[in-house]
Design a protein around this motif. Structure first.
Motif, PDB file in Angstrom:
ATOM      1  N   HIS A 468       0.838  -1.203   0.000  1.00 52.50           N
ATOM      2  CA  HIS A 468       0.000   0.000   0.000  1.00 52.50           C
ATOM      3  C   HIS A 468       0.874   1.256   0.000  1.00 52.50           C
ATOM      4  N   SER A 469       1.977   1.204  -0.700  1.00 51.00           N
ATOM      5  CA  SER A 469       2.936   2.313  -0.662  1.00 51.00           C
ATOM      6  C   SER A 469       2.304   3.623  -1.128  1.00 51.00           C
ATOM      7  N   ARG A 470       1.469   3.562  -2.184  1.00 56.40           N
ATOM      8  CA  ARG A 470       0.870   4.795  -2.691  1.00 56.40           C
ATOM      9  C   ARG A 470      -0.189   5.345  -1.734  1.00 56.40           C
ATOM     10  N   ARG A 471      -0.828   4.445  -0.983  1.00 49.77           N
ATOM     11  CA  ARG A 471      -1.792   4.906   0.016  1.00 49.77           C
ATOM     12  C   ARG A 471      -1.080   5.713   1.102  1.00 49.77           C
ATOM     13  N   TRP A 472       0.078   5.237   1.533  1.00 48.37           N
ATOM     14  CA  TRP A 472       0.844   5.972   2.542  1.00 48.37           C
ATOM     15  C   TRP A 472       1.297   7.330   2.005  1.00 48.37           C
ATOM     16  N   LEU A 473       1.706   7.363   0.748  1.00 49.48           N
ATOM     17  CA  LEU A 473       2.138   8.632   0.155  1.00 49.48           C
ATOM     18  C   LEU A 473       0.971   9.606   0.004  1.00 49.48           C
ATOM     19  N   LEU A 474      -0.234   9.078  -0.243  1.00 47.90           N
ATOM     20  CA  LEU A 474      -1.419   9.940  -0.326  1.00 47.90           C
ATOM     21  C   LEU A 474      -1.714  10.575   1.035  1.00 47.90           C
ATOM     22  N   ILE A 475      -1.612   9.780   2.084  1.00 45.57           N
ATOM     23  CA  ILE A 475      -1.805  10.316   3.439  1.00 45.57           C
ATOM     24  C   ILE A 475      -0.785  11.413   3.712  1.00 45.57           C
ATOM     25  N   THR A 476       0.448  11.181   3.288  1.00 46.09           N
ATOM     26  CA  THR A 476       1.504  12.187   3.464  1.00 46.09           C
ATOM     27  C   THR A 476       1.144  13.479   2.739  1.00 46.09           C
ATOM     28  N   ALA A 477       0.681  13.352   1.491  1.00 49.81           N
ATOM     29  CA  ALA A 477       0.331  14.533   0.701  1.00 49.81           C
ATOM     30  C   ALA A 477      -0.799  15.318   1.363  1.00 49.81           C
ATOM     31  N   VAL A 478      -1.809  14.610   1.879  1.00 49.83           N
ATOM     32  CA  VAL A 478      -2.934  15.282   2.540  1.00 49.83           C
ATOM     33  C   VAL A 478      -2.447  16.029   3.785  1.00 49.83           C
ATOM     34  N   ALA A 479      -1.565  15.384   4.562  1.00 54.05           N
ATOM     35  CA  ALA A 479      -1.051  16.014   5.783  1.00 54.05           C
ATOM     36  C   ALA A 479      -0.284  17.293   5.454  1.00 54.05           C
ATOM     37  N   ILE A 480       0.521  17.246   4.403  1.00 54.41           N
ATOM     38  CA  ILE A 480       1.299  18.425   4.018  1.00 54.41           C
ATOM     39  C   ILE A 480       0.383  19.545   3.527  1.00 54.41           C
ATOM     40  N   ILE A 481      -0.645  19.188   2.726  1.00 55.97           N
ATOM     41  CA  ILE A 481      -1.570  20.196   2.189  1.00 55.97           C
ATOM     42  C   ILE A 481      -2.347  20.874   3.320  1.00 55.97           C
ATOM     43  N   VAL A 482      -2.858  20.095   4.266  1.00 56.70           N
ATOM     44  CA  VAL A 482      -3.605  20.672   5.395  1.00 56.70           C
ATOM     45  C   VAL A 482      -2.703  21.590   6.220  1.00 56.70           C
ATOM     46  N   SER A 483      -1.471  21.168   6.405  1.00 52.38           N
ATOM     47  CA  SER A 483      -0.538  21.976   7.192  1.00 52.38           C
ATOM     48  C   SER A 483      -0.222  23.292   6.496  1.00 52.38           C
ATOM     49  N   LEU A 484       0.066  23.232   5.208  1.00 49.05           N
ATOM     50  CA  LEU A 484       0.373  24.450   4.464  1.00 49.05           C
ATOM     51  C   LEU A 484      -0.849  25.364   4.378  1.00 49.05           C
ATOM     52  N   ALA A 485      -2.048  24.766   4.377  1.00 46.25           N
ATOM     53  CA  ALA A 485      -3.268  25.581   4.381  1.00 46.25           C
ATOM     54  C   ALA A 485      -3.356  26.408   5.657  1.00 46.25           C
TER      55      ALA A 485
END
Length: 766
Positions: A468-485
């Protein structure tokens, strides 16, 4: 005992003995934030005739030394920083106004004949003439060009005329060179003028301000006419009180600064805050260390107990090193001291987990060989992880300023001491205990004869994380986007260190609400000030750049409604310095990222480095985002936390990557996904155990370390929690995705390592 073990034992004994001696006989130098007082940072400026460089700043430092000595401050410290800055530390001084006025004056002392007194100042004075308000407040005195300067004064002292009570203080001046002759000449000329006329006065001017205009011999008629005051000495009177006379004498005795100086940073800490900080930090350290020690002993039994003894040795070594090096221990430094305990635990956990693997797999013969193998196999990961932390600590020292540099120093010393305690002290003790007969007969007592519960659970389930490597990377992307928001929507609450301004914190005798304090401050003339509660009963006020007198006005306004106040801290930073510190912070972050990239590129393939950097960015983004969404201050202490998080994240990633590389070399024919899964399963117990140990310490700092360290501890707590995720489920998945697109060449076969000590375990070794 073989030769290498004997050398380690002797080294451990020597280090511990020397550390014990220093701990018992020496005391560290405490920073002002721990003992209370005022720190003033001055910046030398170019004058029309003199350039502010290293030499002139050194001369200014000497002048300031003499002035402060004359003020009678106990144990002051005046040092040059860089080319044109001077740091003045005044322990015990709680009102910085007087000190700043005295030490910051350029002190261009001149003596003038008075030509006349006029009501208004002309638009274009005659050449050489000077018009200054008289010290009586009646119009302007028209002064001739300077007859002499302070260069001809050898010294001055405030004295009391016992017949004139409290206001009978005067300043006695002594002259040098031709100063006595010049003084006699100008006073002799003035004595020939009629009494009570301006021409009878001698104007004493300090920095274009008349500090005294005494009448020459007001009771002696014309006896001094054409004779003057001789003898190489004179007195200045003017209804001085004791404080005024001594301050003026200090200025005259200290001499003139070669260049003007400007106060760009000023911090005052009340004595109660410093004492509370020491007690809170000490309590946090004791409780955090006790919980960590208990956890390590439960998980690793006898070798864990030896590691705890090694941690005590670490504490002694760090304390001794700080004292011997003459480092100033600051509040952030205490935090670095406590935090480095986690680094020391990490090295021990790495060793013990590797020793467990070798013993259970049967790759070594007995407990002692397994332990020795654990030290050897963990050495690479220990070195990599501590080097990355030292990179962050070094950047703090060279690029940061103020107390944050103390954190960098203490963290660096702590990292070095932690490695020494783990690889020398703990190793000697652990090898000794696992060699005892009762342990050899009962290997479960050692703590390395069986896996812990986390490893056993993971071994039983063998999770396929990389499916599920891409699932983990998607979670990472969401976390970064929310933080930058959060940064985009709420912005960052930059502290005065980065914006410039004034921060005043006071403790009131009677409890008041922030709204009450806000109304009082607004009524005092500062409606735009940010007023907030701090701690249980304290009030903080944050404004733009204001003077010391204006800060005192704010304090008095709160004092009126609070039944009196006690100063907790008073910080003032000029806007230019704030901009400089902000730029330095951004540079430090950029260089930290670049330094970690270069190091990872040298130690691993570029795909590994890319994974580590993404994990790092996620960790930093989440911490910054949480502070943005919650409105918590982003200041120098926060910068220290972020740089530490960078080191910690790369530390974790390096440990994971080191095991991935090792596992890949041993199983080169398998797909990379299962190899990464195996590596994560092998190192996850280490990550969890180290994280829990460090969380004990940081939680103690968060809840017991006081307001000054709460946000620092919170940032690091977030960093460790997110870092545990990112080093395993961000860095590793990105590595897998990149390796699928850019596969690495087949790994080189690894040469087998041979244990140089051929002796098998046969019980006790002496």
């Amino acid at each position: 005992m073989n030769r290498s073990s004997l050398v380690r034992a002797l080294l451990a004994f020597f280090v511990l003995a020397a550390s014990t001696y220093v701990v018992l006989t020496a005391k560290p130098q405490l920073g002002l934030d721990l003992r209370g007082g005022t720190q003033i940072v001055l910046e030398a400026k170019d004058s029309p005739t003199v350039k502010a460089d290293k030499n002139t700043t050194d001369k200014a430092t000497q002048v300031l030394h003499r002035r402060i000595d004359a003020l009678g401050v106990s144990e002051p410290n005046v040092t040059r920083q860089g080319e044109n800055r001077i740091i003045v530390e005044l322990p015990g001084v709680q009102d910085p106004r007087e000190a700043a006025q005295v030490i910051g004056k350029t002190a261009q002392l001149t003596f003038h004949e008075v030509l006349d007194q006029v009501a208004t100042k002309p638009a274009k004075p005659a050449a050489g003439e000077l018009y200054l308000p008289s010290d009586t407040g009646q119009g302007f005195l028209r002064l001739a060009k300077p007859a002499m300067t302070g260069e001809m004064v050898s010294g001055a002292e405030g004295r009391l005329d016992p017949q004139q009570a409290a206001m009978g203080w005067f300043v006695e001046m002594n002259f040098k060179g031709d100063g006595g002759k010049t003084w006699a000449a100008i006073t002799g000329k003035a004595a020939c003028q009629p009494l009570n006329t301006p021409q009878r006065l001698i104007a004493i001017v300090l920095d274009n301000e008349i500090i005294s205009a005494p009448q020459v011999d007001p009771n002696g008629g014309n006896q001094l006419c054409n004779v003057g005051i001789g003898g190489g000495t004179t007195t200045i009177s003017g209804s001085f009180n004791e404080e005024q006379a001594k301050d003026l004498a200090a200025l005259i005795s200290g001499g003139a600064l070669p260049v003007p100086v400007e106060v760009i940073d000023q911090r005052t800490v009340g004595p109660s805050l410093g004492q509370d900080a020491i007690q809170a930090s000490a309590l946090a350290a004791i409780i955090g260390l006790a919980l960590t020690a208990l956890f390590i002993v439960i998980v690793y039994r006898l070798v864990g107990l030896m590691a705890v003894l090694g941690l005590i040795g670490y504490a002694g070594m760090s304390y001794a090193a700080l004292t011997v090096l003459g480092a100033t221990l600051t509040l952030p430094g205490l935090a670095g001291f406590v935090l480095a305990i986690g680094m020391a635990v990490d090295a021990n956990v790495l060793v013990f987990e590797r020793a467990r693997e070798d013993y259970i797999a049967g790759r070594t013969d007995g407990l002692r060989r397994s332990l020795r193998s654990g030290f050897r196999n963990a050495l690479s990961a220990i070195a990599d992880s501590n080097i990355t932390t030292l990179l962050a600590a070094g950047l703090l020292f060279f690029l940061a300023a103020g107390p944050v540099r103390g954190f960098g120093v203490t963290l660096s010393i702590g990292v070095i001491a932690s490695v020494l305690s783990a690889l020398v002290v703990t190793r000697v003790l652990a090898e000794f205990v696992v060699s005892r007969g009762f342990v050899v007969r009962r290997p479960q007592l050692s703590g390395i004869a069986g896996h812990g519960r986390v490893r056993t659970w993971l071994e039983a389930r063998r999770p396929s994380l990389m499916k599920h490597s891409r699932r983990w990377l998607l979670i990472t992307a969401v976390a970064i986007i929310v933080s930058l928001a959060g940064v985009a929507v709420r912005g960052l609450n930059l502290g005065i260190e980065f914006t410039g301004g004034r921060l005043l914190e006071v403790s009131t005798a009677q409890r008041i609400t922030p709204d009450q304090a806000r109304a009082a401050v607004a009524e005092a003339g500062y409606p735009n000030a940010v007023v907030q509660a701090s701690g249980a009963d304290d009030i903080t006020v944050r404004t733009g750049t204001i003077s010391d007198d204006e800060a005192e006005k704010i304090r008095e306004s709160i004092s009126e409604i609070g039944g009196g106040t006690e100063l907790v801290r008073n910080e003032s930073i000029g806007p230019s310095l704030g901009e400089e510190l902000r730029n330095k912070g951004l540079i430090a972050l950029g260089i930290a990222l670049l330094a970690q990239l270069i190091y990872l590129a040298a130690r691993f393939r570029w795909t590994f480095g890319a994974g580590a950097v993404l994990a790092l960015l996620q960790n930093v983004a989440v911490v910054v985002g949480v502070f943005a969404w919650t409105g918590k201050p982003v200041d120098g202490i926060f910068l220290a936390a972020i740089l530490t998080i960078i080191g910690y994240t790369v530390n974790d990633s390096v440990v994971v990557f080191d095991r991935i590389r090792e596992t890949r070399n041993a199983r080169s024919t398998e797909n990379l996904g299962p190899v990464i899964d195996t590596a994560i399963v092998n190192v996850l117990p280490r990550t969890i155990n180290t994280g829990i140990s460090t969380l004990f310490i940081l939680s103690a700092l968060l809840f017991l370390g006081g307001d000054s360290l709460a946000d620092f501890a919170l940032a690091l707590l977030l960093g460790i929690l997110v870092g545990t995720y990112s080093s395993n489920l961000t860095a590793a998945p990105l590595l897998l995705e990149l390796e699928r697109r850019y596969p690495a060449p087949p790994p080189r076969p690894k040469r087998p390592q041979v244990d140089r000590d051929a002796q098998p375990d046969r019980g006790a070794v002496v």
